[in-house]
Design a protein around this motif. Structure first.
Motif, PDB file in Angstrom:
ATOM      1  N   GLN A   1     -30.221 -92.072 -45.371  1.00 36.08           N
ATOM      2  CA  GLN A   1     -30.988 -92.605 -44.242  1.00 36.08           C
ATOM      3  C   GLN A   1     -32.424 -92.096 -44.201  1.00 36.08           C
ATOM      4  O   GLN A   1     -33.360 -92.879 -44.007  1.00 36.08           O
ATOM      5  N   GLU A   2     -32.632 -90.818 -44.394  1.00 36.72           N
ATOM      6  CA  GLU A   2     -33.990 -90.271 -44.337  1.00 36.72           C
ATOM      7  C   GLU A   2     -34.860 -90.818 -45.461  1.00 36.72           C
ATOM      8  O   GLU A   2     -36.025 -91.155 -45.253  1.00 36.72           O
TER       9      GLU A   2
ATOM     10  N   LYS B   1     -35.781 -94.451 -44.694  1.00 35.28           N
ATOM     11  CA  LYS B   1     -36.808 -94.526 -43.652  1.00 35.28           C
ATOM     12  C   LYS B   1     -38.185 -94.255 -44.249  1.00 35.28           C
ATOM     13  O   LYS B   1     -39.159 -94.981 -43.963  1.00 35.28           O
TER      14      LYS B   1
END
Length: 328
Positions: free
Chosen positions: A284-285, A288
């Protein structure tokens, strides 16, 4: 005079009109189709005869608007540009496929057909038409205050419950994820609500005011947008990039090539979607960060297409022929 007419509100049209600096004249109604279309036809004809534009751009769908614009073209003498969404270029509904000759008529009658991706250009050419590619334009989101959502994590599943959206597979995929909440936009059919609204981690938002919808997109951890069509773009994917939100997308040729960063790609099966979500959680990071870097790249790439579109709209007929060669 340049006029853009549509019979329904659509973000793509809104953003393109803003880019061109022209008004989007919308003849929309919440009435039933049998009352809505006759009223839209009357209002459109009246408006065109009053305004007598030199260039008319229409959003298609509606196919009835496209056909009406073709019918009035020799009468009013305007140059006709049709912004054809993917389901107009290559419809996948069986009923619409039976009337594909009407779409071909629109492709041929228009001076230019605007399509969302390269795959659709060939279809227009085979119909005897001329086409240019103008993808959906990114937008700058308003300043919004994120809202507190249910669960440890939340995804927005942007869905219109159309035939190309594997929404049942999505609901099956997230049946056993109690720590995440899936917010489903769009007006769900009653049969869908009866079958899946008991799942505590699925929230059907229905149609909401634009401010609430945009706030949801900003507040979630990621956006899910799926299609079984190989040749279509997804408005929700563009919205995700605009908000720099990571994506879970169907693994189609076009989506993988166009949204090449900040996304996880999945098969349209419950197992594939579940696996994609698990991969999403792990990355996820990174996703992003990729999306934050990807947005200005995609925006810059779009500007070239946008400039071509602007030349088509504001240029002369002779200039148009140079930009869009006659199909052979």
């Amino acid at each position: 005079m340049i006029t853009w007419i549509s019979w329904e509100k659509h973000r793509r049209t809104t953003e393109l009109c803003e880019y061109l600096g022209i008004e989007n004249k919308v003849f929309a109604s919440s009435r039933s189709r049998w009352l809505r279309h006759p009223a839209a036809i009357i209002n459109t004809v009246r408006y065109l005869f009053q305004q007598r534009p030199t260039t008319l751009i229409v959003q298609c769908p509606s196919i009835f608007l496209g056909l009406l614009a073709c019918l009035l073209k020799p009468v009013l003498g305007y140059r006709l540009i049709v912004d054809a969404h993917s389901d107009v270029v290559a419809p996948d509904k069986k009923l619409l496929q039976q009337f594909f000759f009407l779409y071909r008529l629109i492709h041929r009658a228009a001076d230019v057909v605007v399509v969302t991706n390269e795959e659709n250009i060939q279809v227009v050419k085979e119909s005897g038409g001329k086409a240019i590619v103008v993808p959906d334009r990114l937008f700058d989101p308003p300043t919004l205050t994120p809202k507190r959502l249910q669960g440890e994590r939340a995804l927005a599943f942007v869905c219109s419950f159309d035939v190309d959206e594997p929404y049942q597979e999505v609901f099956e995929a997230f049946r056993n994820f109690p720590d995440m909440t899936l917010y489903v936009t769009g007006r769900a059919p009653e049969r869908v609500l009866e079958a899946y609204s008991h799942q505590k981690n699925i929230i059907f938002t229905g149609y909401t005011p634009l401010h609430d919808y945009l706030t949801l997109l900003q507040s979630v951890d990621g956006i899910l947008a799926l299609t079984t069509r190989e040749d279509t773009t997804l408005c929700a994917a563009n919205e995700a990039v605009s908000f720099t939100q990571p994506l879970i997308l169907s693994d189609t040729r076009f989506l993988r090539s166009y949204f090449s960063k900040g996304a996880i790609y999945t098969t349209n099966t419950a197992e594939g979607i579940r696996a994609a979500y698990q991969t999403f959680l792990i990355n996820q990071e990174r996703l992003k960060a990729e999306m934050v870097a990807f947005k200005p790249q995609l925006k810059s790439a779009w500007e070239e297409k946008g400039e071509t579109f602007k030349k088509v709209v504001y240029g002369s007929q002779s200039e148009l022929k140079k930009i869009v060669p006659v199909a052979h």
